[in-house]
Design a protein around this motif. Structure first.
Motif, PDB file in Angstrom:
ATOM      1  N   ALA A   1       0.991  -1.060   0.102  1.00  0.00           N
ATOM      2  CA  ALA A   1       0.182   0.027   0.123  1.00  0.00           C
ATOM      3  C   ALA A   1       0.901   1.193   0.023  1.00  0.00           C
ATOM      4  O   ALA A   1       0.508   2.302  -0.828  1.00  0.00           O
ATOM      5  N   GLY A   2       1.998   1.300   0.649  1.00  0.00           N
ATOM      6  CA  GLY A   2       2.945   2.404   0.801  1.00  0.00           C
ATOM      7  C   GLY A   2       3.560   2.737  -0.650  1.00  0.00           C
ATOM      8  O   GLY A   2       3.576   3.942  -1.106  1.00  0.00           O
ATOM      9  N   ILE A   3       3.866   1.689  -1.168  1.00  0.00           N
ATOM     10  CA  ILE A   3       4.605   1.956  -2.681  1.00  0.00           C
ATOM     11  C   ILE A   3       3.419   2.513  -3.586  1.00  0.00           C
ATOM     12  O   ILE A   3       3.729   3.351  -4.246  1.00  0.00           O
ATOM     13  N   GLU A   4       2.279   1.840  -3.427  1.00  0.00           N
ATOM     14  CA  GLU A   4       1.252   2.174  -4.348  1.00  0.00           C
ATOM     15  C   GLU A   4       0.793   3.776  -4.132  1.00  0.00           C
ATOM     16  O   GLU A   4       0.154   4.419  -4.916  1.00  0.00           O
ATOM     17  N   SER A   5       1.021   4.108  -2.828  1.00  0.00           N
ATOM     18  CA  SER A   5       0.698   5.435  -2.705  1.00  0.00           C
ATOM     19  C   SER A   5       1.361   6.610  -3.183  1.00  0.00           C
ATOM     20  O   SER A   5       1.242   7.741  -3.222  1.00  0.00           O
ATOM     21  N   VAL A   6       2.639   6.178  -3.754  1.00  0.00           N
ATOM     22  CA  VAL A   6       3.652   7.003  -4.200  1.00  0.00           C
ATOM     23  C   VAL A   6       3.253   7.125  -5.661  1.00  0.00           C
ATOM     24  O   VAL A   6       2.992   6.248  -6.581  1.00  0.00           O
ATOM     25  N   ASP A   7       2.973   8.409  -6.232  1.00  0.00           N
ATOM     26  CA  ASP A   7       2.639   8.707  -7.583  1.00  0.00           C
ATOM     27  C   ASP A   7       3.351   7.866  -8.335  1.00  0.00           C
ATOM     28  O   ASP A   7       4.634   7.834  -8.421  1.00  0.00           O
ATOM     29  N   ARG A   8       2.793   7.489  -9.611  1.00  0.00           N
ATOM     30  CA  ARG A   8       3.404   6.586 -10.511  1.00  0.00           C
ATOM     31  C   ARG A   8       4.278   7.437 -11.140  1.00  0.00           C
ATOM     32  O   ARG A   8       5.314   7.213 -11.789  1.00  0.00           O
ATOM     33  N   GLY A   9       4.071   8.862 -11.407  1.00  0.00           N
ATOM     34  CA  GLY A   9       4.998   9.714 -12.078  1.00  0.00           C
ATOM     35  C   GLY A   9       6.182   9.526 -11.576  1.00  0.00           C
ATOM     36  O   GLY A   9       7.345   9.966 -12.491  1.00  0.00           O
TER      37      GLY A   9
END
Lengths: 248, 223
Positions: free
Chosen positions: B114-122
């Protein structure tokens, strides 16, 4: 600076890109020459950004061939990271690294990828920041900058790798109107210096001023292309006419 | 109450030490498992994603007490009696560590995902566009930003795991609850004993939360 027609920087042949069942790019072919400034315009959903993102394979390419600086990036054996070192990209939403200050944003990739030692990279970063008018922001964090400043830092970050080609994906679309000018100024400067540039934008005045060639895209095809004079003043295709009537 | 403290105080303190030892061992491996499984669930690789999903679902779907019995009694039985590989034994500490590591690791994996996915894909795209390889970009750009959002949940998970060590009294590990049971069996002073044990847990966990909160504050203010 003159366009060098002897040197094709990006060769695109029958490029196709699907997202699942959706065909976004149907059949795109074009050549982009050294020193050329190509501006891509078109309605939203026409595939402009996807086309641009295929040029450094940020999107997996479904079919066709894209050759960048002599490297076939559709070939799985090509080291895409090496190709990308030479192709700078500027994003609509800046994408500055939020966990680093401006200087680190500029030096991270050059130092990490062993393009330069730390001192050299920092000296070069300061020069680039001066060039975009932000040398006093070297220690600031992205969150402390305005949109226009962020985008100028993002351009400097891409330039820090000393690329041959620069891709711009709607670089002013997320900016407040009063900040558009400062970013376009930096881009004009780059164009004057002879950088090979591919720009997706909705800034028609800018396109007219700096483009060597304008591509009009619609429905996954390049529908019309030519000099800004030809495309803006005398469009041939009905869809180009219709689009320009709406935006000009 | 004083009599218990005088007679069994040192014993209970030592048991608390065992509890902390078990928790630390478990958490150490849980962090490793969590990071590996968490990364496996975000990479662009279907088999990896499925494997990570299966692991998390499996561990989350089984109560820890069952997991503890299974690892401590079931696994050696399987290896020795069913598969015929003789001489496999697990100490209670080993079994307890595996149990905590698996259980806490599954939850950590979810926190990390969840933490990694919360970082913007950009952020990843920008790093990749500069020529950085995937894992480099992950390590330099994405993970440092993900960790900031993960810290509160991770500390919360640490506290849960510390409390979960008490479940491992069922496999005979001499942690605090197991020891307290023996004290009660000897003295019949269950109110006094359990009150002391409760306070001991409370003190340790409160201290841990304090440290956590100050760490969180430091992470938020500094860059």
């Amino acid at each position: 600076m003159a366009i060098n027609k002897q040197n094709v920087k990006i060769h695109v042949e029958h490029l196709k890109k699907n997202f699942g069942k959706l065909e976004v790019l149907k059949d795109i072919s074009t050549d982009i020459y050294e020193g050329e400034v190509v501006v891509i315009i078109g309605p939203s959903g026409s595939g402009k950004s996807t086309f641009l993102r295929c040029m450094n394979r940020l999107e997996e390419i479904t079919g066709g061939t894209v050759i960048v600086d002599g490297c076939d990036i559709t070939d799985k054996k090509t080291d895409i990271n090496k190709v990308r070192e030479n192709v700078g990209m500027v994003f609509q939403h800046f994408n500055l690294f939020g966990n680093m200050n401006v200087l680190r944003n500029l030096t991270l990739a050059p130092v990490d990828l062993k393009k330069a030692d730390k001192q050299t990279a920092q000296a070069r970063a300061m020069k680039l920041l001066a060039r975009v008018g932000l040398e006093d922001k070297a220690q600031a964090y992205p969150a402390q900058l305005s949109g226009g400043q962020k985008q100028r830092v993002a351009i400097a970050r891409a330039l820090a790798m000393n690329p041959d080609i620069m891709l711009f994906d709607e670089p002013t679309s997320a900016l407040d109107p009063e900040m558009v000018g400062e970013v376009l100024e930096v881009m004009k400067e780059l164009a004057r210096e002879g950088m090979t540039m591919v720009i997706v934008t909705h800034e028609m005045g800018f396109a007219r001023e700096v483009a060597d060639r304008v591509l009009f895209m619609d429905g996954g095809y390049i529908v019309e292309e030519g000099t800004p004079e030809e495309v803006f003043s005398n469009p041939q295709n009905a869809r180009t006419k219709d689009f320009l009537n709406k935006v000009l | 109450m004083l009599r218990i403290l005088n007679t069994y105080g040192n014993l209970l303190l030592a048991a608390m030490g065992q509890t902390l030892l078990l928790a630390l061992c478990g958490l150490f491996f849980a962090c490793i498992i969590g990071l590996i499984v968490g990364l496996m669930s975000v990479v662009k690789n279907k088999p990896c994603n499925i494997l990570a999903r299966l692991f998390v679902d499996l561990i989350r779907g089984v109560p820890m007490i069952v997991l503890a019995y299974f690892i401590y009694f079931g696994m050696p039985y399987l290896l020795n009696n069913i598969m015929g590989i003789g001489g496999v034994t697990l100490t209670a500490l080993q079994a307890g560590t595996i149990c905590l590591a698996l259980n806490c690791g599954a939850y950590m994996a979810e926190i990390i995902r969840a933490g990694i996915e919360s970082v913007d894909r950009g952020q990843m795209e920008a790093a990749r566009s500069l020529g950085m390889p995937y894992w480099r970009a992950m390590q330099r750009v994405v993970l440092p930003q993900a960790i900031r959002t993960m810290i509160p949940s991770i500390i919360n998970q640490f506290i849960i795991t510390l409390k979960d060590t008490s479940i491992l009294s069922v496999i005979g590990f001499p942690e605090l609850v197991n020891t307290a049971k023996n004290v009660v069996a000897n003295t019949f002073m269950s109110f006094q004993t359990w009150a002391i044990v409760a306070v001991m847990y409370l003190v340790v966990i409160t201290l841990l939360s304090r440290v956590a909160r100050s760490m969180e504050r430091r992470l938020k203010s500094g860059h």
